[in-house]
Design an enzyme around this catalytic site. Structure first.
Site, mmCIF file in Angstrom:
data_model
loop_
_atom_site.group_PDB
_atom_site.id
_atom_site.type_symbol
_atom_site.label_atom_id
_atom_site.label_comp_id
_atom_site.label_asym_id
_atom_site.label_seq_id
_atom_site.Cartn_x
_atom_site.Cartn_y
_atom_site.Cartn_z
ATOM 1 N N GLU A 1 -2.797 5.848 -8.776
ATOM 2 C CA GLU A 1 -3.565 7.187 -7.568
ATOM 3 C C GLU A 1 -3.486 8.494 -8.443
ATOM 4 O OE1 GLU A 1 -4.059 7.644 -3.721
ATOM 5 O OE2 GLU A 1 -4.585 9.929 -3.771
ATOM 6 N N ASP B 1 0.932 -1.120 0.054
ATOM 7 C CA ASP B 1 -0.378 0.100 -0.502
ATOM 8 C C ASP B 1 0.794 1.564 -0.014
ATOM 9 O OD1 ASP B 1 -1.820 0.978 -0.321
ATOM 10 O OD2 ASP B 1 -2.467 1.275 2.297
ATOM 11 N N ASN C 1 -9.368 0.363 1.217
ATOM 12 C CA ASN C 1 -8.403 0.522 2.011
ATOM 13 C C ASN C 1 -8.960 0.737 3.706
ATOM 14 O OD1 ASN C 1 -7.080 0.282 -0.587
ATOM 15 N ND2 ASN C 1 -5.562 1.319 0.261
ATOM 16 N N THR D 1 -8.120 2.609 9.966
ATOM 17 C CA THR D 1 -8.475 2.927 11.093
ATOM 18 C C THR D 1 -8.881 2.560 11.868
ATOM 19 O OG1 THR D 1 -7.454 5.525 10.151
ATOM 20 C CG2 THR D 1 -8.188 5.753 11.675
ATOM 21 N N THR E 1 -13.107 4.331 6.685
ATOM 22 C CA THR E 1 -13.255 4.427 7.917
ATOM 23 C C THR E 1 -14.230 5.591 8.539
ATOM 24 O OG1 THR E 1 -11.431 3.607 8.970
ATOM 25 C CG2 THR E 1 -12.994 4.737 10.992
HETATM 26 ZN ZN LIG Z 1 -4.283 5.438 1.255
#
Ligand SMILES: [Zn+2]
Length: 402
Positions: free
Chosen positions: A134, A82, A231, A234, A212
């Site tokens: 990204e 990641d 993803n 948290t 999250t």
């Molecule tokens: Zn990220």
């Protein structure tokens, strides 16, 4: 076998309108908790290691455990890097066992992001490994409040996304459509219209970072508009920390094991409802049936040496281990000498590749071409070379399918 191609896994999710959780893990408790939830839900899962966390654990040690756990799991698993910073991070992750990598150059100007990402895609694909890129800016860092890593959200635009995917060849795209990393104050406003347009324009699995704090309804909308990987970290970290605080309150004299008791279960309890809500629960059997297994290849060479003394052979082997072991996709290079004196072939090389694609990219790699041409072939004319693909790696240790 439960390691599967991440590209197949996410394409399956994208086609069938569900999302696979990519859970960042920072310890064995996280690893076991996440996998326990996946086993319980009978769902595919992505075990994710974030480069921003590498200061908290030894990546090489933890990923060995991740791989061992994945191989004995009965649900399909992929192992992902990641937020890798650059090509070096990606190659290191691939050579240590990741079968998916993210390159995050989203803080760079568009053209530089294109160039860096393209470079990673070329090398990763030559190893059979898919790449997540990204575009746009999702504020924050995994597990830290966006307030501590401020900056305006930069939304991904449809036009740039199309150019970026075409020019880089990324397999999945992380989009910025209103989420932020870490904890969130207030309700995030998500731009579903933009997401829908990106999904229609690209047709590849989309990824959301900063899962999250989103509502059930928000997750449903994201998945309906092409998000196939979420993803999530948290909330797992918060659940683990809450467990430790509770242990500390209740057992003031407890040692380390007393403090971390129950952390695995707390992580599993947090991940479980995500898998059910996102629709990955119950998909394990079809994913295993429809997705290619991720199986390494072993290149075995047995040979005799002419024209080198014992020290020369040792030096040649050491040079080979040094230069061949860092070629992208090479998991391991081992050299050996026959145990019995009269063996037909006295020496061996064993190179372990992460994927069959590496057979070609290794053979053509300049470091291999130079070593084979200058150091190996001139002295090892008498040899046998065979590539073997592993059959159902680790199957004997697999837990029974429930
Ligand atoms: Zn990220």
């Amino acid at each position: 076998m439960p390691l599967v191609h991440m590209k197949d896994m996410l394409n399956h999710a994208h086609e069938h309108h569900y999302a696979v959780g990519a859970f960042d893990l920072v310890s064995l408790d996280f690893l076991e908790g996440i996998l326990a939830a996946a086993e319980r839900c009978r769902g595919p899962v992505i075990l994710s290691l974030a480069e921003s966390h590498f200061g908290y654990f030894d990546f090489e040690l933890l990923i060995s455990a991740v791989e061992a756990a994945a191989r004995r799991a009965s649900v399909p698993v992929a192992i992902h890097l990641d937020h890798g910073a650059n090509l070096k991070s990606a190659v290191s992750a691939i050579n240590r066992g990741c079968n998916g990598v993210m390159v995050d150059a989203s803080d760079q100007p568009f053209d530089e992001n294109l160039r860096l990402t393209r470079e990673v895609v070329t090398v990763a694909h030559s190893c059979g490994v898919p790449v997540e890129g990204e575009l746009g800016y999702v504020p924050g860092v995994e597990g830290e409040d966006a307030e501590r890593h401020p900056g305006e959200i930069a939304y991904t635009t449809v036009g740039e996304a199309k150019t970026y995917v075409e020019k880089t060849g990324v397999d999945f795209l992380a989009v910025s459509i209103g989420t932020v990393h870490g904890r969130l104050r207030g309700e995030p406003k998500l731009d579903y219209r933009r997401l829908q347009q990106i999904n229609e324009a690209l047709g590849i699995p989309l990824v959301v970072h900063g899962g999250t704090g989103l509502s059930d309804d928000q997750f449903r909308h994201l998945i309906a508009n092409g998000v196939a990987k979420i993803n999530y970290y948290t909330a797992l970290a918060d659940a683990a920390a809450a467990m430790i605080r509770e242990n500390a309150r209740e057992n003031r004299n407890g040692g380390y094991t007393g403090l971390v008791r129950g952390v695995q279960d707390a992580v599993a309890e947090e991940a479980d409802p995500c898998m059910r809500l996102w629709g990955s629960a119950g998909r394990a059997t079809e994913v295993l049936a429809e997705c290619a297994p991720w199986l390494p290849v072993e290149l075995l060479i047995v040979y005799n040496v002419a024209g080198l003394d014992a020290a020369g052979v040792q030096a040649m082997m050491a040079e080979g281990r040094r230069v061949l072991g860092v070629i992208p996709g090479v998991r391991q290079v081992a050299t050996g000498e026959a145990v019995t004196a009269g063996a037909d072939y006295r020496y061996s090389w064993l190179a372990r590749f992460c994927h069959p694609a590496v057979i070609d990219s290794y053979r053509d790699h300049p470091a291999h071409v130079a070593f084979a041409g200058q150091h190996f072939r001139p002295v090892a004319g008498d040899r046998l070379t065979i590539d073997y693909q592993e059959i159902e790696a680790g199957n004997q240790n697999r837990r029974g399918i429930a």
